[in-house]
Design an enzyme around this catalytic site. Structure first.
Site, PDB file in Angstrom:
ATOM      1  N   ARG A   1      21.581 -26.735  25.056  1.00  0.00           N
ATOM      2  CA  ARG A   1      21.939 -28.120  24.779  1.00  0.00           C
ATOM      3  C   ARG A   1      21.647 -28.934  26.025  1.00  0.00           C
ATOM      4  NH1 ARG A   1      24.414 -28.296  28.853  1.00  0.00           N
ATOM      5  NH2 ARG A   1      25.131 -30.336  28.204  1.00  0.00           N
ATOM      6  N   GLY A   2      21.832 -30.258  25.900  1.00  0.00           N
ATOM      7  CA  GLY A   2      21.413 -31.146  26.979  1.00  0.00           C
ATOM      8  C   GLY A   2      20.013 -31.640  26.633  1.00  0.00           C
ATOM      9  N   ALA A   3      19.808 -32.966  26.727  1.00  0.00           N
ATOM     10  CA  ALA A   3      18.581 -33.561  26.194  1.00  0.00           C
ATOM     11  C   ALA A   3      17.287 -32.944  26.757  1.00  0.00           C
ATOM     12  CB  ALA A   3      18.624 -35.071  26.409  1.00  0.00           C
TER      13      ALA A   3
ATOM     14  N   ARG B   1      18.685 -31.967  16.024  1.00  0.00           N
ATOM     15  CA  ARG B   1      19.720 -32.839  16.584  1.00  0.00           C
ATOM     16  C   ARG B   1      19.129 -34.252  16.681  1.00  0.00           C
ATOM     17  NH1 ARG B   1      23.100 -30.778  21.518  1.00  0.00           N
ATOM     18  NH2 ARG B   1      24.615 -32.129  20.479  1.00  0.00           N
TER      19      ARG B   1
ATOM     20  N   GLN C   1      31.934 -29.077  27.448  1.00  0.00           N
ATOM     21  CA  GLN C   1      30.786 -28.822  28.340  1.00  0.00           C
ATOM     22  C   GLN C   1      31.179 -29.026  29.806  1.00  0.00           C
ATOM     23  OE1 GLN C   1      30.662 -30.667  25.573  1.00  0.00           O
ATOM     24  NE2 GLN C   1      28.688 -30.574  24.558  1.00  0.00           N
TER      25      GLN C   1
ATOM     26  N   ASP D   1      21.316 -38.974  26.596  1.00  0.00           N
ATOM     27  CA  ASP D   1      20.514 -38.375  25.521  1.00  0.00           C
ATOM     28  C   ASP D   1      19.433 -39.319  25.041  1.00  0.00           C
ATOM     29  OD1 ASP D   1      23.193 -36.885  25.437  1.00  0.00           O
ATOM     30  OD2 ASP D   1      21.716 -35.628  24.416  1.00  0.00           O
TER      31      ASP D   1
ATOM     32  N   ASN E   1      25.155 -41.242  25.354  1.00  0.00           N
ATOM     33  CA  ASN E   1      25.485 -39.977  26.026  1.00  0.00           C
ATOM     34  C   ASN E   1      26.706 -39.385  25.325  1.00  0.00           C
ATOM     35  OD1 ASN E   1      24.925 -38.046  28.147  1.00  0.00           O
ATOM     36  ND2 ASN E   1      26.792 -38.739  29.139  1.00  0.00           N
ATOM     37  N   LYS E   2      27.123 -38.228  25.792  1.00  0.00           N
ATOM     38  CA  LYS E   2      28.245 -37.499  25.181  1.00  0.00           C
ATOM     39  C   LYS E   2      29.438 -38.405  24.913  1.00  0.00           C
ATOM     40  CE  LYS E   2      28.344 -34.122  24.111  1.00  0.00           C
ATOM     41  NZ  LYS E   2      28.042 -33.808  22.697  1.00  0.00           N
TER      42      LYS E   2
END
Ligand code: MRU
Length: 356
Positions: A45-47, A88, A195, A236, A246-247
């Site tokens: 995960r993570g862009a 995603r 995370q 993201d 973002n998150k």
């Protein structure tokens, strides 16, 4: 430095981040569906990391394609690209990787199918290597914002684990440390899948950077007490007007920063900037399953059975809360992204450079 993903012996090997920090397990993906599953299930995960995984997954799928020529090869590759695009929705890096590979192939229409297969592996590996260099450049431009004695807040994980290596939000920290600066980091735990607690705290500890884990709802109180000097987060998808996805929870952090006159920086490789979207209102926001909220680690129930849940995975921080966007080309005001997109801007003039 933790290795997130690699291409090894004709397979894609990724660290299963859903099990960290309890177990450090690498998953071997022998086919592209497993890579796509890994993206969906947050093994990776993570862009930027899921952009790299997409490129490697496509290269892996290509090896199994049986076709006579370019057109047939592309026809068979297209459903693979669609599979990754459907994993995603918020992180633009998946689209960025797909578009990069489409353009790459389009420029090589005269190559044999065998050669195209080899070239796709090379290109996917290049994307990984470039990502690490880009993060290092983000670190060099971003370190100027970190001063001796600072306490930096970060949200979610935009570290090595979220990239090919070095991280985006963590890159200025790593460079500042190389420059001899002394600072510490507060990591928001980042509900629902933690995370911050599981990944950021873990990787910063491995790097020997002083990190203090806090609950998401503690950041405001610590700012009020003067215990946080700046915030650095990843993204993201950042769009043309400087709005930043973002998150979930990043927006709250940004608003609290403004209230307490604390600078709020976004570390954004150009691959995470979507110049085609004019405003953050148009960014698709992923909604994930209720069990991420009702359970811890998918097993321990912490909410009543049958409760209604809304699980937005990302939020959008309006540009007015963002002090600067730190890219591999320099740090810019969010309002200057339009000039960057036009390509006729004098980058030197737009860059924010603090004189020290
Ligand atoms: O749901 P995740 O873990 O993929 O969300 C990741 C983030 O929000 C990161 O901050 C973002 O992708 C930037 S990573 C350099």
């Amino acid at each position: 430095m933790v290795k997130t993903i690699d291409w090894t012996d004709g397979k894609v090997v990724m660290l299963d981040q859903s099990r960290l920090p309890i177990e450090v397990v690498y998953v071997e993906c022998e086919n592209y569906l497993k890579v796509a599953e890994g993206i969906k299930k947050l093994w990776i995960r993570g862009a930027p990391a899921i952009g790299i995984a997409t490129a490697m997954g496509v290269a892996l799928a290509a090896q199994d394609i049986d076709a006579d020529g370019y057109e047939g090869f592309i026809r068979k590759l297209e459903p693979v690209l669609e599979t990754f695009l459907a994993t995603r929705p918020t992180a633009v890096n998946i689209h960025w990787a797909v578009e990069r590979l489409r353009a790459f192939l389009n420029r090589r229409r005269n190559e044999t199918v065998q050669k195209l297969k080899e070239l796709l592996i090379e290109e996917a590996r290049k994307i990984l290597d470039e990502d690490i260099q880009i993060n290092r450049a983000i670190g060099l431009w971003g370190a100027q914002f970190i001063n001796d004695g600072d306490a930096i807040l970060t949200h979610c994980n935009a570290g090595s684990l979220a990239t090919g290596g070095y991280g985006t939000a963590t890159a200025p920290m790593l460079v500042a440390r190389e420059q001899g600066k002394k600072f510490s980091v507060f990591a928001d735990e980042t509900r629902p899948v933690l995370q911050g607690a599981r990944l950021t705290a873990w990787e910063l500890m491995q790097e020997g950077i002083t990190v203090t884990l806090i609950t998401d709802n503690a950041a405001g109180a610590l700012m009020k007490r003067g215990e946080i000097n700046l915030a650095i987060v990843g993204t993201d998808r950042t769009v043309l007007n400087g709005d930043v996805a973002n998150k979930i929870g990043t927006y709250t952090v940004a608003v609290m920063c403004k209230e307490h006159s604390i600078p709020f920086y976004v570390a954004a490789p150009l691959s995470s900037i979507d110049f085609s979207i004019p405003s953050g209102d148009l960014i698709p926001i992923e909604e994930r399953g209720s069990e991420e909220v009702t359970h811890i680690f998918g097993t321990l129930r912490i909410a009543p059975e049958g409760v209604q849940v809304r699980n937005l995975a990302f939020d959008v921080t309006p540009a007015r809360y963002v002090t600067a966007i730190v890219t591999e080309k320099g740090a810019f005001r969010p309002s200057d992204l339009k000039a960057l997109a036009r390509g006729d801007a004098d980058i030197e003039k737009l860059r924010i450079t603090l004189k020290k």
